[in-house]
Motif scaffolding. Structure first.
Motif, PDB file in Angstrom:
ATOM      1  N   HIS A 185      34.025  41.413  34.217  1.00 35.30           N
ATOM      2  CA  HIS A 185      35.371  41.496  33.918  1.00 35.30           C
ATOM      3  C   HIS A 185      36.108  40.091  34.016  1.00 35.30           C
ATOM      4  O   HIS A 185      37.354  39.926  33.408  1.00 35.30           O
ATOM      5  CB  HIS A 185      36.015  42.497  35.195  1.00 35.30           C
ATOM      6  CG  HIS A 185      35.631  43.796  34.587  1.00 35.30           C
ATOM      7  ND1 HIS A 185      34.403  44.353  34.932  1.00 35.30           N
ATOM      8  CD2 HIS A 185      36.538  44.829  34.113  1.00 35.30           C
ATOM      9  CE1 HIS A 185      34.374  45.680  34.512  1.00 35.30           C
ATOM     10  NE2 HIS A 185      35.587  45.770  33.883  1.00 35.30           N
ATOM     11  N   TRP A 214      38.700  38.559  31.253  1.00 33.99           N
ATOM     12  CA  TRP A 214      39.750  38.154  31.599  1.00 33.99           C
ATOM     13  C   TRP A 214      40.146  36.673  31.193  1.00 33.99           C
ATOM     14  O   TRP A 214      41.155  36.426  30.387  1.00 33.99           O
ATOM     15  CB  TRP A 214      40.096  38.138  33.260  1.00 33.99           C
ATOM     16  CG  TRP A 214      41.493  37.921  33.517  1.00 33.99           C
ATOM     17  CD1 TRP A 214      42.404  38.821  33.739  1.00 33.99           C
ATOM     18  CD2 TRP A 214      41.922  36.576  34.403  1.00 33.99           C
ATOM     19  NE1 TRP A 214      43.638  38.040  34.093  1.00 33.99           N
ATOM     20  CE2 TRP A 214      43.183  36.854  34.272  1.00 33.99           C
ATOM     21  CE3 TRP A 214      41.200  35.498  34.331  1.00 33.99           C
ATOM     22  CZ2 TRP A 214      43.940  35.546  34.965  1.00 33.99           C
ATOM     23  CZ3 TRP A 214      41.941  34.560  34.765  1.00 33.99           C
ATOM     24  CH2 TRP A 214      43.385  34.281  35.369  1.00 33.99           C
ATOM     25  N   TYR A 216      41.796  38.702  27.959  1.00 33.03           N
ATOM     26  CA  TYR A 216      42.310  40.024  28.669  1.00 33.03           C
ATOM     27  C   TYR A 216      43.508  39.925  29.377  1.00 33.03           C
ATOM     28  O   TYR A 216      44.108  40.583  29.590  1.00 33.03           O
ATOM     29  CB  TYR A 216      41.305  40.816  29.192  1.00 33.03           C
ATOM     30  CG  TYR A 216      40.252  41.859  28.425  1.00 33.03           C
ATOM     31  CD1 TYR A 216      40.317  43.181  28.321  1.00 33.03           C
ATOM     32  CD2 TYR A 216      39.364  41.006  27.163  1.00 33.03           C
ATOM     33  CE1 TYR A 216      39.472  43.794  27.605  1.00 33.03           C
ATOM     34  CE2 TYR A 216      38.806  41.854  26.300  1.00 33.03           C
ATOM     35  CZ  TYR A 216      38.714  43.163  26.567  1.00 33.03           C
ATOM     36  OH  TYR A 216      37.833  43.841  25.777  1.00 33.03           O
ATOM     37  N   GLY A 221      45.157  43.120  31.990  1.00 28.37           N
ATOM     38  CA  GLY A 221      44.835  42.098  32.397  1.00 28.37           C
ATOM     39  C   GLY A 221      44.633  41.670  33.838  1.00 28.37           C
ATOM     40  O   GLY A 221      43.744  41.355  34.412  1.00 28.37           O
ATOM     41  N   SER A 252      39.480  50.185  22.708  1.00 32.73           N
ATOM     42  CA  SER A 252      38.235  49.292  22.192  1.00 32.73           C
ATOM     43  C   SER A 252      37.632  50.353  21.264  1.00 32.73           C
ATOM     44  O   SER A 252      36.902  51.112  21.613  1.00 32.73           O
ATOM     45  CB  SER A 252      37.363  49.050  23.387  1.00 32.73           C
ATOM     46  OG  SER A 252      36.477  48.194  23.038  1.00 32.73           O
TER      47      SER A 252
END
Length: 119
Positions: A20, A24, A28, A35, A88
């Protein structure tokens, strides 16, 4: 054996957190709501992984179950119906690595919790 399950759970949580954070950094962070959630997942997962190994209490184990389940649910939502406006269409290697590690976190945290509670 419970200690081993805790370490496995910590690895699962840490891998998910790392993925993650990578996502990010890769862009993201610019997505509203998602985010900040990716950043929170990364930092929170790192803290939880440490707690799973160092704090012999049931609370981090419940956290491992919740972390893995909630993160996996958000992934499934994002690839099906959408998650905070993000859908997604396909999942790449990072997403699958995270999903597998989240299942691992849930299973290992549950196993450690059951093992420790049976004593």
């Amino acid at each position: 054996m419970a200690r081993l399950w805790r370490v496995v759970a910590a690895v699962g949580v840490l891998v998910s957190a790392a993925v993650h954070l990578v996502l990010w950094v890769d862009g993201y962070r610019d997505i509203a709501v998602v985010g900040p959630l990716f950043l929170l997942n990364g930092v929170g997962g790192a803290v939880l992984a440490v707690l799973l190994v160092l704090w012999r209490h049931w609370l981090p184990l419940v956290g491992g179950i919740g972390f893995g389940a909630a993160t996996l649910l958000a992934f499934v939502a994002s690839t099906t119906v959408g998650f905070f406006g993000v859908t997604s269409a396909q999942a790449g290697p990072n997403e699958w690595i995270a999903a597998v590690s989240e299942v691992l976190a849930v299973v290992a945290s549950t196993a450690a919790l059951l093992r420790e509670q049976s004593r």
